[in-house]
Design a protein around this motif. Structure first.
Motif, PDB file in Angstrom:
ATOM      1  N   LYS A  18      21.355 -70.496  66.831  1.00  0.00           N
ATOM      2  CA  LYS A  18      21.664 -71.318  68.000  1.00  0.00           C
ATOM      3  C   LYS A  18      20.924 -72.632  67.836  1.00  0.00           C
ATOM      4  O   LYS A  18      19.704 -72.632  67.654  1.00  0.00           O
ATOM      5  N   GLU A  19      21.661 -73.736  67.907  1.00  0.00           N
ATOM      6  CA  GLU A  19      21.070 -75.040  67.648  1.00  0.00           C
ATOM      7  C   GLU A  19      21.017 -75.866  68.931  1.00  0.00           C
ATOM      8  O   GLU A  19      21.935 -75.841  69.751  1.00  0.00           O
ATOM      9  N   ASP A  20      19.901 -76.612  69.076  1.00  0.00           N
ATOM     10  CA  ASP A  20      19.761 -77.530  70.204  1.00  0.00           C
ATOM     11  C   ASP A  20      18.943 -78.712  69.717  1.00  0.00           C
ATOM     12  O   ASP A  20      17.714 -78.620  69.616  1.00  0.00           O
ATOM     13  N   THR A  80      15.950 -66.261  82.351  1.00  0.00           N
ATOM     14  CA  THR A  80      15.005 -67.247  81.833  1.00  0.00           C
ATOM     15  C   THR A  80      13.960 -67.569  82.888  1.00  0.00           C
ATOM     16  O   THR A  80      14.289 -67.780  84.052  1.00  0.00           O
ATOM     17  N   TRP A  93      11.732 -68.997  73.055  1.00  0.00           N
ATOM     18  CA  TRP A  93      10.663 -69.783  72.430  1.00  0.00           C
ATOM     19  C   TRP A  93      10.140 -70.764  73.469  1.00  0.00           C
ATOM     20  O   TRP A  93      10.912 -71.509  74.088  1.00  0.00           O
ATOM     21  N   LEU A 105      12.205 -69.819  64.707  1.00  0.00           N
ATOM     22  CA  LEU A 105      12.486 -71.146  65.249  1.00  0.00           C
ATOM     23  C   LEU A 105      12.261 -72.158  64.134  1.00  0.00           C
ATOM     24  O   LEU A 105      11.186 -72.171  63.524  1.00  0.00           O
ATOM     25  N   ILE A 156      11.684 -73.950  75.290  1.00  0.00           N
ATOM     26  CA  ILE A 156      12.413 -74.729  74.301  1.00  0.00           C
ATOM     27  C   ILE A 156      13.838 -74.194  74.167  1.00  0.00           C
ATOM     28  O   ILE A 156      14.805 -74.934  74.260  1.00  0.00           O
ATOM     29  N   MET A 157      13.942 -72.893  73.909  1.00  0.00           N
ATOM     30  CA  MET A 157      15.249 -72.298  73.669  1.00  0.00           C
ATOM     31  C   MET A 157      15.233 -70.824  74.023  1.00  0.00           C
ATOM     32  O   MET A 157      14.190 -70.185  74.010  1.00  0.00           O
ATOM     33  N   THR A 203      16.458 -75.021  65.995  1.00  0.00           N
ATOM     34  CA  THR A 203      17.399 -73.939  65.733  1.00  0.00           C
ATOM     35  C   THR A 203      16.681 -72.610  65.878  1.00  0.00           C
ATOM     36  O   THR A 203      15.652 -72.394  65.236  1.00  0.00           O
ATOM     37  N   ALA A 204      17.214 -71.765  66.741  1.00  0.00           N
ATOM     38  CA  ALA A 204      16.685 -70.410  66.871  1.00  0.00           C
ATOM     39  C   ALA A 204      17.589 -69.465  66.085  1.00  0.00           C
ATOM     40  O   ALA A 204      18.812 -69.622  66.074  1.00  0.00           O
ATOM     41  N   ILE A 247      17.803 -67.219  73.123  1.00  0.00           N
ATOM     42  CA  ILE A 247      18.909 -66.707  72.321  1.00  0.00           C
ATOM     43  C   ILE A 247      19.116 -65.248  72.669  1.00  0.00           C
ATOM     44  O   ILE A 247      18.148 -64.500  72.860  1.00  0.00           O
TER      45      ILE A 247
END
Lengths: 116, 115
Positions: B56-58, A104, B35, B74, B47-48, B62-63, B50
């Motif tokens: 995958k939720e945060d 990341t 994302w 997203l 943001i996220m 959700t991605a 995967i």
């Protein structure tokens, strides 16, 4: 706040000049990537440095060059500036656990370069 | 040429609605999917991410990843005006000759959440 810093914030140069942009990585990150983002476009990969060695390069001419220092900070140098070099230049650091570029990436605030 | 495609928008949704942002990519060898959100004049903010097929939720985000279809999405639930920004999809792709994976971005989708 990502802990990645860049300087300067803004810069105005004229065509043909040279410019150096600087980036300090987030603490503990050994990999730095540089991107160029033109208005209305996504960031375009310029190159990446991992432990002071170039670890990949995008489709940019040789007048775009870089360095990474032992403290993992980095420089982007652009020679013979052209009008199309006007863009937001982004530096991103990553942990570099794999050395393969899949980690990341966290971005600094960017340097806005204007070439007149 | 590794490509990441996004609908440039603008995508307008009313406050409280679900915003759905889509992305397709060309490199089947891509391993990581991200994302980022970018406010005007600012740098991208993660943001996220995967890595595996599925959801995958945060929080409100959700991605969704479907590697067979080479598709990432997203979803933003209960959209707020503060979500108004450009959303960038990014994919790691192998750069030939470099021996390393590098991040390739789409052009971004501009989202406007209307109060």
């Amino acid at each position: 706040e990502t802990g990645v810093t860049q300087s300067p914030t803004h810069l105005i140069k004229t065509r043909g000049q040279q410019v150096t942009l600087r980036c300090s990585s987030q603490s503990g990150h050994n990999t730095v990537s540089w991107y160029q983002q033109a208005l209305g476009q996504g960031p375009q990969f310029i190159f990446q440095y991992y432990r002071e060695e170039e670890n990949g390069r995008g489709n940019f001419p040789p007048r775009f060059s870089g360095l990474q220092f032992p403290n993992y900070s980095s420089e982007l140098n652009v020679n013979a500036l052209e009008l199309d070099d006007s863009a937001l230049y982004l530096c991103a650091s990553s942990l570099g656990t794999s050395g393969r570029g899949t980690d990341t990436q966290y971005f600094g605030p960017g340097t806005r370069l204007t070439v007149l | 040429q590794k490509e990441v495609e996004q609908n440039s928008g603008p995508l307008s949704v009313p406050e409280g609605a679900i915003a759905s942002l889509n992305c397709t990519y060309s490199d089947r060898g891509s391993q990581s999917f991200f994302w980022y959100r970018q406010y005007s004049g600012k740098s991208p903010e993660l943001i996220m991410f995967i890595y595996s097929n599925g959801d995958k939720e945060d929080g409100r985000f959700t991605a969704q990843l479907n590697k067979a279809s080479q598709y990432v999405s997203l979803l933003i639930r209960d959209s707020q005006p503060s979500d108004s920004a450009t959303y960038l999809c990014a994919v790691t792709a192998l750069y030939s000759g470099a021996g390393s994976y590098q991040l390739t971005f789409g052009k971004g989708t501009k989202l406007s959440v209307i109060p």
